[in-house]
Design an enzyme around this catalytic site. Structure first.
Site, PDB file in Angstrom:
ATOM      1  N   SER A 147      -7.837  -4.879   5.989  1.00 47.03           N
ATOM      2  CA  SER A 147      -7.088  -4.958   7.245  1.00 47.03           C
ATOM      3  C   SER A 147      -7.982  -5.587   8.301  1.00 47.03           C
ATOM      4  O   SER A 147      -9.214  -5.440   8.251  1.00 47.03           O
ATOM      5  CB  SER A 147      -6.652  -3.563   7.708  1.00 47.03           C
ATOM      6  OG  SER A 147      -6.121  -3.608   9.030  1.00 47.03           O
ATOM      7  N   TYR A 160      -9.318   5.163   8.872  1.00 39.01           N
ATOM      8  CA  TYR A 160      -8.750   3.973   8.239  1.00 39.01           C
ATOM      9  C   TYR A 160      -9.698   2.778   8.361  1.00 39.01           C
ATOM     10  O   TYR A 160      -9.920   2.037   7.393  1.00 39.01           O
ATOM     11  CB  TYR A 160      -7.406   3.663   8.888  1.00 39.01           C
ATOM     12  CG  TYR A 160      -6.609   2.568   8.243  1.00 39.01           C
ATOM     13  CD1 TYR A 160      -5.916   2.793   7.050  1.00 39.01           C
ATOM     14  CD2 TYR A 160      -6.527   1.303   8.822  1.00 39.01           C
ATOM     15  CE1 TYR A 160      -5.170   1.790   6.455  1.00 39.01           C
ATOM     16  CE2 TYR A 160      -5.788   0.298   8.246  1.00 39.01           C
ATOM     17  CZ  TYR A 160      -5.107   0.541   7.062  1.00 39.01           C
ATOM     18  OH  TYR A 160      -4.365  -0.473   6.477  1.00 39.01           O
TER      19      TYR A 160
END
Length: 253
Positions: A147, A160
């Site tokens: 990401s 995350y």
């Protein structure tokens, strides 16, 4: 170009938005797939869809393997099950992941642990398992979906971001270990991608998100699928340890 006929692939999180787009892109280029996820019913429906649309070109039926990535025993059996079912494993796409967002001062230990276990640890275990048959075959493509926030950081997502940044570092290390065996290890880092979740956002919030993107729109799952098809291909054999940032110019890295 980018013809994957005769190649096999395991895609995790395959029934989700980005995962299904990746699976469809690989199948469209001729790969035979083992699709994996934790929702058996949703996974079966997607596998049937793949077989209807791409079964013949892939040289055989696509298959499904249910796996809960929070269960280490199931994770350890996933790659061997894919090899047994497909006969070999040429491509591994680690796409599955979860979010448990919270500000650092409020983040519970279990929110940290779950994201690290599923997003980071399971990716390590699957890469380790896939390396064995790929080394014997002296060929392989490992593709990890990270990401943009694994590079930039994001408030409320320490867990995350740590997992995604860790995947990038792991990929670079493994790429160096496996390069001599003709195995590449690369990452794709999506930016804002249009999904069912983002479709439900208020228009004002969508406009605010799009304003951060030079191309003026969110990406589509197909944009990530196209990048995966390239990285999986024989033509990408001299690209390893790299991250393709697919984000419409939101972050130019």
């Amino acid at each position: 170009m980018f013809d994957l006929t005769g190649m096999t692939a395991l895609v995790t999180g395959a029934s989700g938005g980005i995962g299904s787009a990746i699976a469809r892109a690989l199948a469209a280029q001729g790969a035979r797939l083992a699709v994996s996820g934790s929702n058996a019913g949703k996974l079966r429906a997607f596998r049937e869809e793949l077989n209807s649309d791409f079964g013949a070109k892939g040289g055989g039926d696509h298959v499904e393997i249910t796996c809960n990535l929070s269960n280490s025993d199931q994770v350890e059996h996933l790659v061997p099950a894919a090899v047994d079912t497909l006969g070999k494993l040429d491509i591994l796409v680690n796409n599955a992941g979860v979010t448990r967002d919270n500000l650092a001062m409020r983040m519970k230990d279990e929110e940290w642990d779950e994201v690290i276990r599923i997003n980071l640890e399971a990716t390590f275990r699957l890469m380790r398992a896939a390396a064995r048959p790929m080394m014997k075959a002296k060929f392989g493509r490992i593709i990890n979906i990270t990401s943009i926030v694994g590079t930039t950081g994001n408030p409320g997502q320490m867990n995350y971001c740590a997992a995604k940044g860790g995947i990038t570092a792991m990929s670079k290390s493994l790429a160096q270990e496996l390069a001599s065996r003709n195995i590449t290890v690369n990452c794709i880092a999506p930016g804002f991608i249009r999904t069912a979740m983002t479709d439900g956002l208020p228009d004002a919030q969508k406009e605010a998100l799009n304003a951060k993107i030079p191309m003026g729109r969110m990406g589509e799952g197909e944009d990530i699928g196209a990048a995966a098809a390239y990285l999986a291909s024989r033509e990408a054999g001299y690209l390893t340890g790299q991250t393709l940032h697919v984000n419409g110019g939101m972050a130019m890295i």
